[in-house]
Design a protein around this motif. Structure first.
Motif, mmCIF file in Angstrom:
data_model
loop_
_atom_site.group_PDB
_atom_site.id
_atom_site.type_symbol
_atom_site.label_atom_id
_atom_site.label_comp_id
_atom_site.label_asym_id
_atom_site.label_seq_id
_atom_site.Cartn_x
_atom_site.Cartn_y
_atom_site.Cartn_z
ATOM 1 N N ILE A 90 8.718 -2.536 9.978
ATOM 2 C CA ILE A 90 8.366 -1.190 9.532
ATOM 3 C C ILE A 90 8.094 -1.195 8.033
ATOM 4 O O ILE A 90 7.138 -0.582 7.553
ATOM 5 N N GLY A 91 8.937 -1.915 7.288
ATOM 6 C CA GLY A 91 8.747 -1.998 5.838
ATOM 7 C C GLY A 91 7.420 -2.632 5.472
ATOM 8 O O GLY A 91 6.709 -2.141 4.590
ATOM 9 N N VAL A 92 7.081 -3.720 6.151
ATOM 10 C CA VAL A 92 5.799 -4.394 5.901
ATOM 11 C C VAL A 92 4.646 -3.463 6.234
ATOM 12 O O VAL A 92 3.677 -3.343 5.466
ATOM 13 N N PHE A 93 4.748 -2.783 7.388
ATOM 14 C CA PHE A 93 3.675 -1.881 7.820
ATOM 15 C C PHE A 93 3.457 -0.764 6.802
ATOM 16 O O PHE A 93 2.318 -0.493 6.402
ATOM 17 N N LEU A 94 4.545 -0.110 6.369
ATOM 18 C CA LEU A 94 4.418 1.007 5.436
ATOM 19 C C LEU A 94 3.882 0.546 4.081
ATOM 20 O O LEU A 94 2.959 1.157 3.527
ATOM 21 N N PHE A 95 4.437 -0.551 3.559
ATOM 22 C CA PHE A 95 4.016 -1.010 2.239
ATOM 23 C C PHE A 95 2.578 -1.517 2.277
ATOM 24 O O PHE A 95 1.782 -1.240 1.371
ATOM 25 N N ALA A 96 2.237 -2.268 3.338
ATOM 26 C CA ALA A 96 0.871 -2.791 3.458
ATOM 27 C C ALA A 96 -0.139 -1.662 3.624
ATOM 28 O O ALA A 96 -1.237 -1.710 3.065
ATOM 29 N N THR A 97 0.228 -0.628 4.391
ATOM 30 C CA THR A 97 -0.680 0.500 4.602
ATOM 31 C C THR A 97 -0.930 1.254 3.302
ATOM 32 O O THR A 97 -2.083 1.546 2.943
ATOM 33 N N LEU A 98 0.153 1.555 2.577
ATOM 34 C CA LEU A 98 -0.006 2.246 1.297
ATOM 35 C C LEU A 98 -0.774 1.367 0.305
ATOM 36 O O LEU A 98 -1.614 1.855 -0.447
ATOM 37 N N MET A 121 1.033 -6.591 -3.191
ATOM 38 C CA MET A 121 1.092 -6.480 -1.722
ATOM 39 C C MET A 121 1.557 -7.788 -1.096
ATOM 40 O O MET A 121 2.436 -7.803 -0.225
ATOM 41 N N ILE A 122 0.958 -8.885 -1.531
ATOM 42 C CA ILE A 122 1.269 -10.197 -0.962
ATOM 43 C C ILE A 122 2.729 -10.569 -1.219
ATOM 44 O O ILE A 122 3.459 -10.965 -0.298
ATOM 45 N N LEU A 123 3.166 -10.422 -2.465
ATOM 46 C CA LEU A 123 4.526 -10.831 -2.831
ATOM 47 C C LEU A 123 5.577 -9.959 -2.143
ATOM 48 O O LEU A 123 6.553 -10.469 -1.580
ATOM 49 N N VAL A 124 5.392 -8.644 -2.182
ATOM 50 C CA VAL A 124 6.385 -7.731 -1.614
ATOM 51 C C VAL A 124 6.417 -7.839 -0.092
ATOM 52 O O VAL A 124 7.504 -7.894 0.513
ATOM 53 N N CYS A 125 5.239 -7.872 0.548
ATOM 54 C CA CYS A 125 5.208 -7.971 2.014
ATOM 55 C C CYS A 125 5.779 -9.307 2.484
ATOM 56 O O CYS A 125 6.412 -9.377 3.536
ATOM 57 N N GLY A 126 5.576 -10.363 1.703
ATOM 58 C CA GLY A 126 6.182 -11.655 2.039
ATOM 59 C C GLY A 126 7.691 -11.571 2.037
ATOM 60 O O GLY A 126 8.366 -12.095 2.937
ATOM 61 N N LEU A 127 8.250 -10.880 1.039
ATOM 62 C CA LEU A 127 9.696 -10.716 0.961
ATOM 63 C C LEU A 127 10.214 -9.821 2.089
ATOM 64 O O LEU A 127 11.237 -10.117 2.714
ATOM 65 N N LEU A 128 9.510 -8.712 2.343
ATOM 66 C CA LEU A 128 9.930 -7.791 3.408
ATOM 67 C C LEU A 128 9.878 -8.437 4.781
ATOM 68 O O LEU A 128 10.701 -8.152 5.656
ATOM 69 N N TYR A 163 -3.755 -13.015 5.134
ATOM 70 C CA TYR A 163 -5.149 -12.694 5.462
ATOM 71 C C TYR A 163 -5.247 -11.325 6.128
ATOM 72 O O TYR A 163 -6.153 -10.538 5.836
ATOM 73 N N ASN A 164 -4.298 -11.033 7.001
ATOM 74 C CA ASN A 164 -4.338 -9.783 7.760
ATOM 75 C C ASN A 164 -3.901 -8.572 6.951
ATOM 76 O O ASN A 164 -4.000 -7.439 7.440
#
Length: 202
Positions: free
Chosen positions: A8-16, A81-88, A193-194
């Motif tokens: 959920i965290g990845v989805f929300l952060f990546a979407t924003l 986005m890349i760094l934060v989503c990787g951590l999440l 990539y996605n």
């Protein structure tokens, strides 16, 4: 449960993140196309992107009429986005230098996708509402003109039919394939990539 919250965290952060990246890249493209600044959509994009962009312009000047601050901001947004989503996602912290290169590739992929989808919308509405003066369609035509005009000079219309969009689509598809190849050469993970927009089917 932890995995669910991570997703959920990845989805929300990546979407924003991708929505804000879209706004930044739209501002860059609209400025590049010299589009109508007073169009209500242009004004909306300006208001959304001004808070981080105006201070950045004091540090990053323009170059040959190109708003380099928008380019830097877009790369920074992709990088975060890349760094934060990787951590999440529990992948860990990616190499910041690699992440910056991936961000550059991802931003270019997103620009290609924006132009590709914009071309589709423009072609559809040229058939169903060819003389529409809707602000969104007028702005879209202005944004796409720098991409279509050079092709139109080489391949003039056949009578009343403008076939330049066909060749623009071909060029965009080739560009997307090349970017996918660059992403593989740069060891960009599929997860990263996605995070970015790319032409559907790739």
């Amino acid at each position: 449960m932890v995995s669910t919250f991570s997703n959920i965290g990845v989805f929300l952060f990546a979407t924003l993140g991708i929505l804000f990246l879209f706004a930044v890249l739209m501002r860059f493209l609209l400025q590049l196309a010299r589009a109508d600044f007073y169009n209500p959509i242009s004004q909306g994009v300006v208001k959304v992107t001004n808070p981080p962009l105006l201070p950045l312009r004091k540090l990053v000047p323009g170059f040959l009429g190109v708003d380099m601050a928008s380019v830097v901001l877009a790369m920074l947004v992709g990088w975060v986005m890349i760094l934060v989503c990787g951590l999440l996602a529990g992948v860990g912290l990616f190499n910041p230098v690699s992440a910056l290169l991936w961000s550059l590739i991802g931003c270019v992929m997103t620009v290609v996708a924006i132009v590709f989808i914009g071309m589709l919308i423009s072609i559809i509405f040229s058939w169903i509402a060819p003389h529409s003066s809707h602000p969104a369609l007028m702005l879209l035509r202005q944004l796409l003109e720098p991409f279509c005009a050079p092709v139109r000079k080489l391949i003039p219309p056949l009578g009343m039919i403008d076939i330049s969009p066909i060749f623009v689509f071909i060029l965009l598809t080739v560009a997307d394939k090349l970017l996918y190849g660059f992403a593989q050469m740069a060891n960009m993970p599929g997860f990263v990539y996605n995070l970015f927009w790319h032409i559907p089917g790739f």
